[in-house]
Design a protein around this motif. Structure first.
Motif, PDB file in Angstrom:
ATOM      1  N   GLU A  26      39.970 -24.024  14.398  1.00  0.00           N
ATOM      2  CA  GLU A  26      41.190 -23.447  13.833  1.00  0.00           C
ATOM      3  C   GLU A  26      40.995 -23.152  12.353  1.00  0.00           C
ATOM      4  OE1 GLU A  26      45.816 -24.702  13.129  1.00  0.00           O
ATOM      5  OE2 GLU A  26      44.792 -25.412  14.926  1.00  0.00           O
ATOM      6  N   CYS A  27      41.193 -21.910  11.979  1.00  0.00           N
ATOM      7  CA  CYS A  27      41.079 -21.484  10.591  1.00  0.00           C
ATOM      8  C   CYS A  27      42.369 -21.847   9.858  1.00  0.00           C
ATOM      9  CB  CYS A  27      40.835 -19.981  10.534  1.00  0.00           C
ATOM     10  SG  CYS A  27      40.870 -19.286   8.869  1.00  0.00           S
ATOM     11  N   LYS A  28      42.252 -22.497   8.697  1.00  0.00           N
ATOM     12  CA  LYS A  28      43.425 -22.889   7.906  1.00  0.00           C
ATOM     13  C   LYS A  28      44.216 -21.688   7.400  1.00  0.00           C
ATOM     14  CE  LYS A  28      41.775 -27.356   6.261  1.00  0.00           C
ATOM     15  NZ  LYS A  28      41.509 -28.180   5.072  1.00  0.00           N
ATOM     16  N   GLU A  51      40.275 -22.098   0.727  1.00  0.00           N
ATOM     17  CA  GLU A  51      40.417 -23.365   1.438  1.00  0.00           C
ATOM     18  C   GLU A  51      39.066 -24.081   1.504  1.00  0.00           C
ATOM     19  OE1 GLU A  51      43.129 -24.805   2.752  1.00  0.00           O
ATOM     20  OE2 GLU A  51      44.485 -23.153   2.276  1.00  0.00           O
ATOM     21  N   VAL A  52      39.122 -25.384   1.427  1.00  0.00           N
ATOM     22  CA  VAL A  52      37.928 -26.182   1.649  1.00  0.00           C
ATOM     23  C   VAL A  52      38.066 -26.771   3.040  1.00  0.00           C
ATOM     24  CG1 VAL A  52      36.590 -28.173   0.893  1.00  0.00           C
ATOM     25  CG2 VAL A  52      37.719 -26.716  -0.795  1.00  0.00           C
ATOM     26  N   CYS A  53      37.158 -26.383   3.928  1.00  0.00           N
ATOM     27  CA  CYS A  53      37.242 -26.862   5.304  1.00  0.00           C
ATOM     28  C   CYS A  53      35.845 -27.012   5.892  1.00  0.00           C
ATOM     29  CB  CYS A  53      38.102 -25.930   6.162  1.00  0.00           C
ATOM     30  SG  CYS A  53      37.268 -24.399   6.639  1.00  0.00           S
ATOM     31  N   PHE A  74      30.917 -18.558   4.238  1.00  0.00           N
ATOM     32  CA  PHE A  74      30.213 -18.204   3.008  1.00  0.00           C
ATOM     33  C   PHE A  74      28.765 -18.701   3.111  1.00  0.00           C
ATOM     34  CE2 PHE A  74      34.688 -18.785   2.052  1.00  0.00           C
ATOM     35  CZ  PHE A  74      34.999 -17.675   1.294  1.00  0.00           C
ATOM     36  N   PRO A  75      27.978 -18.136   4.035  1.00  0.00           N
ATOM     37  CA  PRO A  75      26.635 -18.680   4.292  1.00  0.00           C
ATOM     38  C   PRO A  75      25.643 -18.395   3.164  1.00  0.00           C
ATOM     39  CG  PRO A  75      26.963 -16.693   5.552  1.00  0.00           C
ATOM     40  CD  PRO A  75      28.282 -16.990   4.893  1.00  0.00           C
ATOM     41  N   GLU A  76      24.761 -19.381   2.950  1.00  0.00           N
ATOM     42  CA  GLU A  76      23.685 -19.183   1.982  1.00  0.00           C
ATOM     43  C   GLU A  76      22.793 -18.048   2.464  1.00  0.00           C
ATOM     44  OE1 GLU A  76      22.305 -23.048  -0.336  1.00  0.00           O
ATOM     45  OE2 GLU A  76      21.910 -23.169   1.819  1.00  0.00           O
ATOM     46  N   GLY A  77      22.324 -17.242   1.529  1.00  0.00           N
ATOM     47  CA  GLY A  77      21.397 -16.170   1.854  1.00  0.00           C
ATOM     48  C   GLY A  77      22.055 -14.828   2.110  1.00  0.00           C
TER      49      GLY A  77
END
Length: 145
Positions: free
Chosen positions: A129-131, A98-100, A107-110
């Motif tokens: 709210e998570c899709k 999902e793109v949200c 999905f954090p950088e690092g």
């Protein structure tokens, strides 16, 4: 750890993600002390600025300066359970396409798949709210072990 950073970026608290050396770094005499200790796709924070400027053609200021760095703290949303401050866990990105608005926290950088992480702070349940319907907790992670 000591590295070199553009003079205009050399401020305590400055965070950056190392995305790899520029082509110009390949034959530079400072390569080992500049990018040699950095891990690809890791997030770092400047903790101390040193002196002794050096010329560098890839930075806008034309100069680099030595800085002391540590791995930066990383905020993440996770569905992992039984996580408390001081605990460790293995980071696995969620099975989500999902793109949200929360994507950068899931999905954090690092942070990379299967990293062993130390929980510095469990900030509790995430209010958004998570899709996908995941029940998410927001964590602040320390250095990767």
């Amino acid at each position: 750890m000591i590295t070199l950073i553009g003079k205009d970026l050399a401020k305590e608290g400055q965070e950056f993600v190392f995305l790899g050396p520029a082509d110009e770094c390949e034959n530079c005499r400072f390569k080992s002390s500049c990018v040699g200790n950095l891990e690809l796709n890791r997030k770092y924070v400047v903790v101390n600025v040193k002196e002794n400027e050096q010329k560098c053609p890839i930075h806008s200021s034309g100069l680099v300066i030595p800085v002391e760095i540590d791995r930066a703290q990383i905020d993440v949303l996770t569905a992992s359970k039984n996580i408390f401050e001081g605990s460790t866990f293995t980071f696995n990105a969620p099975d989500c396409d999902e793109v949200c608005e929360f994507h950068d926290l899931c999905f954090p950088e690092g942070l990379q798949e299967d990293d062993k992480c130390l929980v510095l702070n469990n900030n509790g349940k995430h209010n958004g709210e998570c899709k996908k319907g995941f029940k998410l907790n927001k964590l602040t992670l320390g250095f990767v072990i």
